[in-house]
Design a protein around this motif. Structure first.
Motif, PDB file in Angstrom:
ATOM      1  N   GLN A 167     -11.779  -4.359  -6.634  1.00 52.95           N
ATOM      2  CA  GLN A 167     -12.170  -4.168  -5.232  1.00 52.95           C
ATOM      3  C   GLN A 167     -12.399  -2.694  -4.914  1.00 52.95           C
ATOM      4  O   GLN A 167     -13.345  -2.344  -4.202  1.00 52.95           O
ATOM      5  CB  GLN A 167     -11.090  -4.746  -4.312  1.00 52.95           C
ATOM      6  CG  GLN A 167     -10.999  -6.263  -4.364  1.00 52.95           C
ATOM      7  CD  GLN A 167      -9.739  -6.759  -3.678  1.00 52.95           C
ATOM      8  OE1 GLN A 167      -8.617  -6.456  -4.070  1.00 52.95           O
ATOM      9  NE2 GLN A 167      -9.922  -7.537  -2.624  1.00 52.95           N
ATOM     10  N   PHE A 168     -11.521  -1.828  -5.436  1.00 54.84           N
ATOM     11  CA  PHE A 168     -11.736  -0.389  -5.274  1.00 54.84           C
ATOM     12  C   PHE A 168     -13.110  -0.007  -5.833  1.00 54.84           C
ATOM     13  O   PHE A 168     -13.891   0.698  -5.200  1.00 54.84           O
ATOM     14  CB  PHE A 168     -10.659   0.408  -6.022  1.00 54.84           C
ATOM     15  CG  PHE A 168      -9.355   0.581  -5.272  1.00 54.84           C
ATOM     16  CD1 PHE A 168      -9.320   1.180  -4.022  1.00 54.84           C
ATOM     17  CD2 PHE A 168      -8.161   0.170  -5.831  1.00 54.84           C
ATOM     18  CE1 PHE A 168      -8.126   1.362  -3.333  1.00 54.84           C
ATOM     19  CE2 PHE A 168      -6.956   0.340  -5.162  1.00 54.84           C
ATOM     20  CZ  PHE A 168      -6.933   0.928  -3.911  1.00 54.84           C
ATOM     21  N   MET A 192       3.467  17.354   0.213  1.00 53.49           N
ATOM     22  CA  MET A 192       4.704  16.929   0.875  1.00 53.49           C
ATOM     23  C   MET A 192       4.484  16.662   2.357  1.00 53.49           C
ATOM     24  O   MET A 192       3.733  17.363   3.026  1.00 53.49           O
ATOM     25  CB  MET A 192       5.798  17.985   0.692  1.00 53.49           C
ATOM     26  CG  MET A 192       5.517  19.330   1.307  1.00 53.49           C
ATOM     27  SD  MET A 192       6.897  20.488   1.096  1.00 53.49           S
ATOM     28  CE  MET A 192       8.088  19.778   2.217  1.00 53.49           C
ATOM     29  N   GLY A 193       5.106  15.580   2.829  1.00 50.91           N
ATOM     30  CA  GLY A 193       4.963  15.181   4.226  1.00 50.91           C
ATOM     31  C   GLY A 193       3.908  14.110   4.423  1.00 50.91           C
ATOM     32  O   GLY A 193       3.867  13.449   5.462  1.00 50.91           O
ATOM     33  N   LEU A 194       3.070  13.909   3.437  1.00 56.68           N
ATOM     34  CA  LEU A 194       2.005  12.913   3.517  1.00 56.68           C
ATOM     35  C   LEU A 194       2.575  11.519   3.230  1.00 56.68           C
ATOM     36  O   LEU A 194       3.486  11.366   2.413  1.00 56.68           O
ATOM     37  CB  LEU A 194       0.924  13.280   2.507  1.00 56.68           C
ATOM     38  CG  LEU A 194      -0.304  12.393   2.382  1.00 56.68           C
ATOM     39  CD1 LEU A 194      -1.502  13.260   2.016  1.00 56.68           C
ATOM     40  CD2 LEU A 194      -0.112  11.319   1.302  1.00 56.68           C
ATOM     41  N   SER A 195       2.025  10.502   3.881  1.00 57.63           N
ATOM     42  CA  SER A 195       2.507   9.142   3.634  1.00 57.63           C
ATOM     43  C   SER A 195       1.370   8.129   3.710  1.00 57.63           C
ATOM     44  O   SER A 195       0.337   8.380   4.338  1.00 57.63           O
ATOM     45  CB  SER A 195       3.586   8.765   4.653  1.00 57.63           C
ATOM     46  OG  SER A 195       3.044   8.733   5.959  1.00 57.63           O
ATOM     47  N   VAL A 196       1.565   6.996   3.042  1.00 59.89           N
ATOM     48  CA  VAL A 196       0.668   5.848   3.173  1.00 59.89           C
ATOM     49  C   VAL A 196       1.529   4.664   3.620  1.00 59.89           C
ATOM     50  O   VAL A 196       2.714   4.584   3.295  1.00 59.89           O
ATOM     51  CB  VAL A 196      -0.070   5.510   1.863  1.00 59.89           C
ATOM     52  CG1 VAL A 196      -0.957   6.666   1.434  1.00 59.89           C
ATOM     53  CG2 VAL A 196       0.907   5.155   0.741  1.00 59.89           C
ATOM     54  N   PHE A 251     -10.619   3.509   2.176  1.00 58.18           N
ATOM     55  CA  PHE A 251      -9.386   2.720   1.959  1.00 58.18           C
ATOM     56  C   PHE A 251      -8.189   3.205   2.783  1.00 58.18           C
ATOM     57  O   PHE A 251      -7.038   3.049   2.370  1.00 58.18           O
ATOM     58  CB  PHE A 251      -9.017   2.704   0.462  1.00 58.18           C
ATOM     59  CG  PHE A 251     -10.160   2.418  -0.458  1.00 58.18           C
ATOM     60  CD1 PHE A 251     -10.720   1.154  -0.517  1.00 58.18           C
ATOM     61  CD2 PHE A 251     -10.716   3.426  -1.247  1.00 58.18           C
ATOM     62  CE1 PHE A 251     -11.788   0.878  -1.368  1.00 58.18           C
ATOM     63  CE2 PHE A 251     -11.775   3.170  -2.094  1.00 58.18           C
ATOM     64  CZ  PHE A 251     -12.324   1.891  -2.150  1.00 58.18           C
ATOM     65  N   GLN A 252      -8.433   3.792   3.936  1.00 58.67           N
ATOM     66  CA  GLN A 252      -7.363   4.309   4.799  1.00 58.67           C
ATOM     67  C   GLN A 252      -6.469   5.328   4.072  1.00 58.67           C
ATOM     68  O   GLN A 252      -5.288   5.470   4.379  1.00 58.67           O
ATOM     69  CB  GLN A 252      -6.475   3.185   5.356  1.00 58.67           C
ATOM     70  CG  GLN A 252      -7.186   2.187   6.258  1.00 58.67           C
ATOM     71  CD  GLN A 252      -7.878   1.096   5.479  1.00 58.67           C
ATOM     72  OE1 GLN A 252      -7.275   0.452   4.623  1.00 58.67           O
ATOM     73  NE2 GLN A 252      -9.145   0.865   5.780  1.00 58.67           N
ATOM     74  N   ILE A 253      -7.057   6.023   3.109  1.00 58.29           N
ATOM     75  CA  ILE A 253      -6.310   7.051   2.378  1.00 58.29           C
ATOM     76  C   ILE A 253      -6.319   8.342   3.206  1.00 58.29           C
ATOM     77  O   ILE A 253      -7.386   8.786   3.641  1.00 58.29           O
ATOM     78  CB  ILE A 253      -6.957   7.322   0.993  1.00 58.29           C
ATOM     79  CG1 ILE A 253      -7.000   6.033   0.156  1.00 58.29           C
ATOM     80  CG2 ILE A 253      -6.206   8.424   0.251  1.00 58.29           C
ATOM     81  CD1 ILE A 253      -5.670   5.466  -0.218  1.00 58.29           C
ATOM     82  N   PRO A 254      -5.161   8.960   3.454  1.00 59.62           N
ATOM     83  CA  PRO A 254      -5.127  10.219   4.206  1.00 59.62           C
ATOM     84  C   PRO A 254      -6.033  11.272   3.570  1.00 59.62           C
ATOM     85  O   PRO A 254      -6.169  11.322   2.334  1.00 59.62           O
ATOM     86  CB  PRO A 254      -3.650  10.645   4.130  1.00 59.62           C
ATOM     87  CG  PRO A 254      -2.902   9.368   3.895  1.00 59.62           C
ATOM     88  CD  PRO A 254      -3.809   8.512   3.054  1.00 59.62           C
TER      89      PRO A 254
END
Length: 401
Positions: A266-267, A200-204, A289-292
């Protein structure tokens, strides 16, 4: 001439302002003790006044219900007109990166103050705590039974907003208009059995959310909450899928791509290339991939990748599983959480019973509708307020002609 506006919200005030003129006494009837309450709390108290100007053909695509109807409405009053109206009265607006527009003051009170000032300047009468119990057509006039007594009105605009229950529209029953059952239009997806809630609190910033088995899909920011998933992509998807999701009792499977810039192939190729270039780097601590970082750790664990495992040791099965989690993360949706403070409904007065050129009832002369009482709703981003200003303007000007 006695003109009545039922509803002291955004559409009601705009309708009252444009209905005003010589020889007209305009009265707003508001059932609550507060005026413009939705304006006050919208946008976290900042008031998302409108959205960046765009072609009408593109603007109407942001309305799950009312697209065709609004083409004619917006041809008379669109985003540019809203901006000009407020700025010409001393309220400067600013554009944010996602297209939303707010007052420079970042305070909804600025918007409320200018509307109240305009109403006062035009000598509009405002009756608070004066709910309308019933409306009785009498020839071309209307008798309003209110909590403060009876009023006879020559021309009437109904701008009461959306309601969560059909019973709330009972005051309209004597008009014999069809009212479509109201259902929530903007809500988050609850995922009570999913481990994603631990993040919770995480975002993309650029994800894609789809509903399995449908064509429903939306791209944009995604936010993980205590309840499940939210953010603009989810909220907008919920608006377009409002009826389908209600029919499923809000039980569905959501599929998430955590970075919409990448497809499945692509992934896959990027992970393999990275593993060849950096075989001795730990997978868990080197997010791609700019993943948190927290989300990346979660996805690697689900792929069966061990804590200290190196990129060079990844098996084909582990890579495939990681790609699946990145491209098509599966979430079981069971229920919703509605944004109570910014409640938006689908449903209301059937649009085929209202003239889109004037917003006048097709059944009763001198009766008009404006705002969310109509079966019109927009996605987040200032679109619902734009519909309120535009329909209020059109009803008010049509009535005064």
């Amino acid at each position: 001439m006695e003109i009545g506006i039922i509803g002291g919200g955004a559409a009601g005030f705009f309708a009252a302002i444009y209905a005003s003129g010589p020889g007209r006494k305009v009265t707003i009837f508001e059932k609550s003790p507060k005026l413009l309450s939705k304006v006050k709390i919208s946008g976290g108290g900042r008031c998302n006044v409108t959205h960046r100007p765009m072609e009408i053909s593109k603007l109407v695509k942001n309305y799950p219900r009312g697209e065709k109807f609004l083409k004619k409405v917006f041809s008379k009053f669109k985003s540019e007109d809203t901006i000009h109206w407020f700025e010409s009265r001393g309220v400067k607006l600013k554009l944010e990166a996602d297209g939303r527009m707010f007052p420079v003051s970042d305070s909804s009170q600025t918007i409320i103050d200018v509307l109240l000032k305009e109403a006062q300047k035009l000598n509009i009468t405002i009756r608070k705590s004066c709910g309308v119990k019933s409306i009785h057509p009498q020839g071309t006039q209307y008798k309003l039974e209110t909590e403060a007594g009876l009023f006879v009105i020559d021309k009437l605009i109904i701008a009461t907003g959306g309601h969560p229950k059909l019973d709330s529209y009972s005051f309209l029953k004597n008009l014999n208009h069809s009212v479509l059952d109201p259902i929530p239009s903007l809500f988050t997806f609850n995922t009570p059995k999913e481990s994603i809630r631990e993040l919770m609190g995480l975002s993309v910033t650029d994800g894609i959310v789809k509903i399995e088995g449908t064509k429903l899909t939306y791209r944009g920011p995604i936010l993980v909450t205590h309840w499940g998933v939210s953010g603009p992509a989810v909220l907008k998807l919920s608006a377009f899928g409002a009826q389908w999701l209600k029919d499923q009792n809000y039980v569905a499977t959501a599929l998430i791509n955590w970075n919409g810039a990448y497809g499945e192939d692509q992934f896959n190729s990027h992970i393999k290339s990275y593993a060849l270039a950096h075989p001795n780097r730990k997978v868990e601590s080197n997010s791609l991939f700019q993943i948190p970082a927290r989300l990346w750790e979660h996805l690697t664990r689900l792929a069966g990748i061990e804590n200290a495992q190196l990129y060079g040791t990844l098996s084909k099965k582990q890579i495939n599983k990681l790609v699946q989690n990145l491209f098509c993360y599966t979430l079981k949706v069971e229920g919703k959480t509605t944004f109570k403070e910014e409640f938006v409904t689908a449903g209301g007065i059937a649009l085929n019973e209202v003239n889109p050129e004037t917003l006048e009832s097709k059944y009763h002369p001198n009766l008009y509708f404006a705002g969310e009482v109509l079966n019109i709703d927009g996605i987040t981003g200032g679109f619902n307020f734009q519909a309120a200003w535009s329909t209020g303007f059109l009803a008010g000007t049509a009535l005064s002609n």
